[in-house]
Design a protein around this motif. Structure first.
Motif, PDB file in Angstrom:
ATOM      1  N   GLU A 150      81.798 -24.603  58.909  1.00 21.82           N
ATOM      2  CA  GLU A 150      82.044 -24.448  60.342  1.00 21.82           C
ATOM      3  C   GLU A 150      80.738 -24.483  61.152  1.00 21.82           C
ATOM      4  OE1 GLU A 150      84.200 -20.852  60.711  1.00 21.82           O
ATOM      5  OE2 GLU A 150      85.958 -21.550  59.570  1.00 21.82           O
ATOM      6  N   MET A 151      79.617 -24.235  60.476  1.00 22.54           N
ATOM      7  CA  MET A 151      78.323 -24.237  61.169  1.00 22.54           C
ATOM      8  C   MET A 151      77.772 -25.643  61.406  1.00 22.54           C
ATOM      9  SD  MET A 151      76.394 -21.260  58.996  1.00 22.54           S
ATOM     10  CE  MET A 151      74.838 -21.895  59.596  1.00 22.54           C
ATOM     11  N   TYR A 152      78.257 -26.619  60.642  1.00 19.03           N
ATOM     12  CA  TYR A 152      77.611 -27.925  60.665  1.00 19.03           C
ATOM     13  C   TYR A 152      77.644 -28.571  62.041  1.00 19.03           C
ATOM     14  CZ  TYR A 152      77.837 -27.481  55.577  1.00 19.03           C
ATOM     15  OH  TYR A 152      77.700 -27.043  54.283  1.00 19.03           O
ATOM     16  N   ILE A 157      74.991 -27.079  64.148  1.00 18.71           N
ATOM     17  CA  ILE A 157      73.658 -27.556  63.744  1.00 18.71           C
ATOM     18  C   ILE A 157      73.406 -28.937  64.324  1.00 18.71           C
ATOM     19  CG2 ILE A 157      72.235 -28.225  61.778  1.00 18.71           C
ATOM     20  CD1 ILE A 157      73.738 -26.101  60.133  1.00 18.71           C
ATOM     21  N   SER A 158      74.420 -29.811  64.241  1.00 15.92           N
ATOM     22  CA  SER A 158      74.240 -31.179  64.728  1.00 15.92           C
ATOM     23  C   SER A 158      74.097 -31.228  66.243  1.00 15.92           C
ATOM     24  CB  SER A 158      75.423 -32.053  64.291  1.00 15.92           C
ATOM     25  OG  SER A 158      76.635 -31.550  64.847  1.00 15.92           O
ATOM     26  N   LYS A 159      74.707 -30.260  66.942  1.00 16.58           N
ATOM     27  CA  LYS A 159      74.612 -30.241  68.402  1.00 16.58           C
ATOM     28  C   LYS A 159      73.270 -29.691  68.886  1.00 16.58           C
ATOM     29  CE  LYS A 159      79.591 -29.726  69.067  1.00 16.58           C
ATOM     30  NZ  LYS A 159      80.686 -28.814  69.473  1.00 16.58           N
ATOM     31  N   SER A 160      72.615 -28.893  68.051  1.00 20.63           N
ATOM     32  CA  SER A 160      71.323 -28.328  68.444  1.00 20.63           C
ATOM     33  C   SER A 160      70.207 -29.344  68.187  1.00 20.63           C
ATOM     34  CB  SER A 160      71.045 -27.049  67.651  1.00 20.63           C
ATOM     35  OG  SER A 160      70.917 -27.354  66.273  1.00 20.63           O
ATOM     36  N   LYS A 161      69.024 -29.021  68.615  1.00 20.88           N
ATOM     37  CA  LYS A 161      67.882 -29.896  68.350  1.00 20.88           C
ATOM     38  C   LYS A 161      67.519 -29.793  66.879  1.00 20.88           C
ATOM     39  CE  LYS A 161      65.957 -29.541  73.009  1.00 20.88           C
ATOM     40  NZ  LYS A 161      64.777 -29.149  73.825  1.00 20.88           N
TER      41      LYS A 161
END
Length: 556
Positions: A130-132, A135-139
């Motif tokens: 659920e974190m992925y 992570i992809s949306k952040s820098k």
């Protein structure tokens, strides 16, 4: 700051100890330094609230280091990592803790799998999944390697890590989930996560092209097992494309190509086996679909069906979805409705242009002899590639397998061939393959069971050939005047009293008797054929059998 300097100095000592594997007191020294660092990190976290998460990340790195280097049991390693994992979980997305958190989670799940605690590993991996998206949306370039935290520099001055390291860890976790779903017999989730991992590796160019191609080909082979031939074709074509590209590139470097030539040969050999299974599976699905349609039509049409008539159903229009659910293999406890099935687009490699390659590979259900010949030619090409590599003396098991597959390929081709002479020639080739194999097996020990199967197959071929000869005779005789008991009885009886018509009457009776005899022989052949298929093969396997009216068995 003094605490950070002390931590940095001790950590330098730890790195030297880890690298120097020949020191006699290496483990004792390493354990002592790790304990010292852990105590210092506790002080750092308590005295400096702003460095609390940083201290947890460094503790996590030490836990990972202990699990990888210390002589501990799997349970002890699991417990160490579990404690570190739980501490970091609520701070997982912080720049200083994400990378070490994913590394801990990855190794922890590996140990859980080793301890056969499958469900716990699955729960952890699914919760992290659920974190992925976050992570992809952040820098992606803001995260720090935990090893770089062991310095006296403030967070803002520490270099950021390559985003590919995060991507590789996520890919490893996806692969691990695929492995778990395979162990749990969840075929749909296994294929989805296995494909996702392969797609990510392709886009990142992680690993070697040869390794990627082989793993993709094996997934394609699994799709063939599931009768999902569209996905199977796409993956096998992708594997061939990458392997061929790598092979051609290596040829530009002669020295490198000489070293890898044998490896390439084995890679293409494995791929050839997967393609042969693909072709045979498409033939089997096509035959099953046709026979199911044919017998269901006659079952609903009553007992008046004329099975003596040549089978002429191969040109019917079949929709491609009618038996998808029937043909999909149920691989265990996983159940899902048709609406739950994923689109084939999910199982594609967008970065590869495989259109031209896929056009050359048959995919649709075979309906006629021309389509059957195209599939035969494609499959036979790959089968010959394997046959040319194996010889009976050194690779007897593989040689036998290839011979049996070739015989099966001829059998499928004969099924779709409408011309009796062509069918006969194909069955003769099938017989030649089996007779050659049988002659080799006679001189071998410990192959009795295989030889029995080959002899049974040869007997079946002889029945096929006899049936084809009977069909040919029947068609020739059917061109003459055949006795019609409903209309010709009176004329025949009257002709018995006429000397002038005696020759004509004898000819008529002889012809009808001959045809009745042929019917009896056909029924006997059908019985023999059934005896050879009592092992579980329910449906007739060739058009020649379909041409015999089984109703005759009850009437004769």
């Amino acid at each position: 700051m003094d605490t950070l300097i002390k931590i940095s100095n001790v950590f330098d000592s730890v790195k030297k100890t880890v690298k120097d594997k020949n020191t006699s007191n290496r483990l004792q020294s390493l354990k002592k330094d790790i304990l010292l660092l852990q105590s210092e990190l506790l002080i750092l976290g308590k005295e400096n609230h702003g460095m609390y998460v940083r201290s947890l990340a460094m503790e996590g790195y030490l836990a990972l280091l202990s699990a990888k280097t210390m002589p501990l049991s799997l349970t002890e390693k699991k417990n160490i990592l579990t404690v570190a994992f739980d501490k970091l979980k609520q701070h997982a997305l912080r720049e200083e803790s994400l990378f070490i958190f994913l590394r801990i989670q990855n190794l922890l799940c590996y140990f859980l799998i080793q301890l056969d605690e499958i469900n716990q590993a699955k729960d952890i991996l699914e919760s992290i999944e659920e974190m992925y998206d976050n992570i992809s949306k952040s820098k992606s370039d803001i995260y720090i390697d935990a090893e770089d935290l062991f310095t006296s520099e403030p967070i803002c001055n520490i270099k950021r890590m390559n985003p590919e390291k995060i991507d590789k860890l996520i890919t490893n976790n996806v692969q691990m989930l695929a492995f778990l779903y395979n162990k749990l017999n969840l075929s749909q989730k296994y294929t989805l996560y296995n494909h996702t991992a392969l797609r990510r590796q392709l886009e990142m160019k992680e690993g070697t092209p040869q390794d990627w191609a082989l793993r993709t080909a094996r997934l394609g082979n699994y799709f063939t097992y599931l009768n999902q031939l569209g996905n199977a074709r796409h993956h096998l074509c992708a594997a061939y494309h990458i392997l061929r590209t790598c092979h051609d590139n290596c040829k530009l470097m002669p020295e490198e190509f000489v070293l890898q030539k044998a490896d390439f040969e084995m890679h293409f050999l494995e791929l050839s086996h997967h393609w042969v299974k693909y072709g045979l599976s498409l033939f089997k699905l096509s035959r099953k679909k046709i026979l199911t349609r044919f017998f269901s039509q006659h079952a609903s049409g009553g007992s008046g069906a004329d099975l003596w008539k040549s089978v002429d159903f191969l040109n019917e229009n079949f929709d491609g979805t009618e038996t998808d659910k029937e043909n999909s293999k149920d691989s265990g406890s996983e159940k899902y409705d048709k609406g739950d099935c994923l689109s084939e687009k999910v199982y594609s490699f967008p970065s590869l242009d495989l259109t031209d390659i896929e056009k050359k590979v048959p995919l649709e259900i075979i309906r006629n002899a021309d389509e059957a010949r195209k599939l035969f030619s494609f499959t036979h090409k790959w089968l010959k590639r394997a046959e040319n590599y194996y010889d009976f003396e050194h690779y007897s098991a593989q040689y036998i397998s290839c011979s049996l597959q070739l015989a099966e390929l001829y059998e499928h081709l004969a099924f779709f061939e409408k011309n009796i002479d062509n069918q006969y020639n194909i069955q003769k080739r099938r017989a030649d393959v089996l007779e050659t194999l049988n002659s080799l097996l006679k001189n071998c020990d410990n192959v009795m069971s295989i030889q029995i199967d080959v002899i049974k197959e040869l007997s079946q071929v002889q029945l096929e050939l006899m049936a084809l000869n009977l069909q040919k005779l029947w068609r020739e005789e059917s061109q003459t005047n055949i006795l019609n008991l409903d209309t010709d009885t009176d004329s025949i009886i009257n002709s018995l009293h006429s000397e002038s018509n005696k020759t004509l009457t004898e000819k008529t009776l002889n012809t009808s008797s001959k045809n009745i005899f042929l019917r009896k022989m056909a029924a006997t052949t059908s019985i023999n054929g059934k005896l050879f298929r009592l092992s579980g093969q329910i449906d007739p396997r060739t058009p020649s059998e379909l041409s015999f009216d089984y109703e005759l068995l009850r009437n004769s």
